[in-house]
Design a protein around this motif. Structure first.
Motif, short mmCIF file in Angstrom:
data_model
loop_
_atom_site.label_atom_id
_atom_site.label_comp_id
_atom_site.label_asym_id
_atom_site.label_seq_id
_atom_site.Cartn_x
_atom_site.Cartn_y
_atom_site.Cartn_z
N VAL A 1 32.92 39.39 33.35
CA VAL A 1 34.19 38.87 33.87
C VAL A 1 34.86 40.02 34.63
O VAL A 1 34.41 41.16 34.55
N PHE A 2 35.90 39.70 35.40
CA PHE A 2 36.61 40.78 36.11
C PHE A 2 37.62 41.38 35.16
O PHE A 2 38.63 40.75 34.85
N GLU B 1 43.59 34.52 36.35
CA GLU B 1 43.08 34.96 37.66
C GLU B 1 41.55 34.83 37.72
O GLU B 1 40.99 34.44 38.74
N ASN B 2 40.89 35.14 36.61
CA ASN B 2 39.44 34.99 36.56
C ASN B 2 39.03 33.54 36.81
O ASN B 2 38.06 33.27 37.52
N ARG C 1 44.63 40.72 30.26
CA ARG C 1 43.53 41.20 31.10
C ARG C 1 42.20 40.88 30.44
O ARG C 1 42.02 41.12 29.24
N ALA C 2 41.25 40.40 31.24
CA ALA C 2 39.97 39.94 30.68
C ALA C 2 39.23 41.07 29.97
O ALA C 2 38.54 40.83 28.98
N GLN D 1 35.25 36.85 26.02
CA GLN D 1 34.81 37.09 27.40
C GLN D 1 33.73 36.10 27.80
O GLN D 1 33.70 35.61 28.93
N ARG E 1 35.01 29.91 33.70
CA ARG E 1 35.00 30.25 35.12
C ARG E 1 33.91 29.47 35.85
O ARG E 1 34.12 28.95 36.95
#
Ligand SMILES: Nc1ncnc2c1ncn2[C@@H]1O[C@H](COP(=O)(O)OP(=O)(O)OP(=O)(O)O)[C@@H](O)[C@H]1O
Ligand SMILES: [Mg+2]
Length: 258
Positions: free
Chosen positions: A106-107, A114-115, A151-152, A160, A167
């Motif tokens: 993941v980002f 956002e991901n 945050r991822a 994750q 996603r």
């Protein structure tokens, strides 16, 4: 034969349906070296298909060929009966394929939300459509909803992986390709991720093509399995018939001792 319920524990699928993905005697080379030799396989709507085999048997090569990252030197790859052998990944995604790479891709610096949006942009959708789809994902994965602004990179390994699934689902796929989605996860998370895969299949009717190193676990959630050995399919059949079949173990051991 309509609605063959190949295994009672999983969703049933129509074994006579047109396959979403089909390999017809696919040969793939890396330079002069042949990595796949006349591989034929099918993934039908709602079917979980497991790819098994020892190291270097061609599992990742098969996945990459399905996704359009590698081109066959002969044979055909078809989606819904239409040949796509030479087409790029973007064409395959528009046709309904998606991929979930291994656990931690993941980002990390982006938030959970956002991901998800990045996953949807692959199809260049409008923001309002993406927001609606992200809301569906949060409904399906409440753990992610609680962490949408986090945050991822700070999620646990299992979270994750859940985000990686969500996603991939943002592009509304019919078939998800997963190459070792449990790699690097602790045994507790491996079970959880495989349960989650079975749930995606059951609740959303998604077809899944999965590489999972632990054969028993893979066979416990799959409808159908293909065992690869040095680029060839040496065994194929309903997963519950292959569980406990010594030939499966032999295929692995045979490879491991080479
Ligand atoms: N980019 C490449 N260039 C040359 N050879 C490659 C390349 N990628 C894979 N191979 C070779 O192709 C064969 C199949 O590799 P592949 O990655 O498909 O195996 P795998 O079944 O996924 O193995 P593993 O279980 O270790 O992930 C191997 O012999 C490998 O060395
Ligand atoms: Mg591999």
């Amino acid at each position: 034969m309509p609605d063959a319920d190949i295994s009672g524990a999983r969703t049933s699928f129509d074994a006579s349906a047109e396959p979403i993905l089909e390999f017809d005697r696919v040969v793939v080379h890396y330079g002069a070296s042949r990595a796949l030799n006349e591989v034929s396989l099918r993934v039908r709507p709602g079917e979980i298909v497991s790819l098994l085999g020892g190291n270097a048997s061609g599992k990742s090569t098969t996945m990459k060929t399905a996704l359009g990252l590698l081109k066959p030197s002969s044979g055909a790859v078809r989606i819904d009966g239409v040949e796509v052998s030479g087409t790029p990944p973007s064409t395959r995604i528009r046709a309904g394929l998606a991929s979930v790479p291994e656990a931690r891709r993941v980002f990390p610096a982006m938030t959970v939300q956002e991901n998800l949006f990045v996953g949807g942009y692959i199809r260049k959708e409008r923001r309002s459509i993406l927001a609606a789809r992200a809301a569906e994902m949060f409904e399906h994965f409440p753990r992610l909803a609680e962490r949408r602004g986090q945050r991822a990179g700070t999620l646990s390994g299992g979270e994750q992986q859940m985000l990686a699934f969500a996603r991939a689902l943002m592009s509304k796929p019919r078939l998800i390709c997963m190459d070792e989605p449990t790699m690097g996860l602790s045994p507790k998370f491996v079970d959880r991720v495989l349960d989650e895969i079975a749930r995606l299949n059951r609740e959303l009717g998604l077809a899944i093509l999965i590489v999972e190193q632990q054969a028993e676990l893979a066979l416990s959630i799959a409808h159908t399995a293909n065992v690869l050995r040095t680029g060839e399919i040496v065994l194929h059949g309903p997963a519950d018939e292959l569980i406990g079949d010594p030939a499966v173990r032999d295929a692995y051991l045979g490879k491991a001792t080479v």
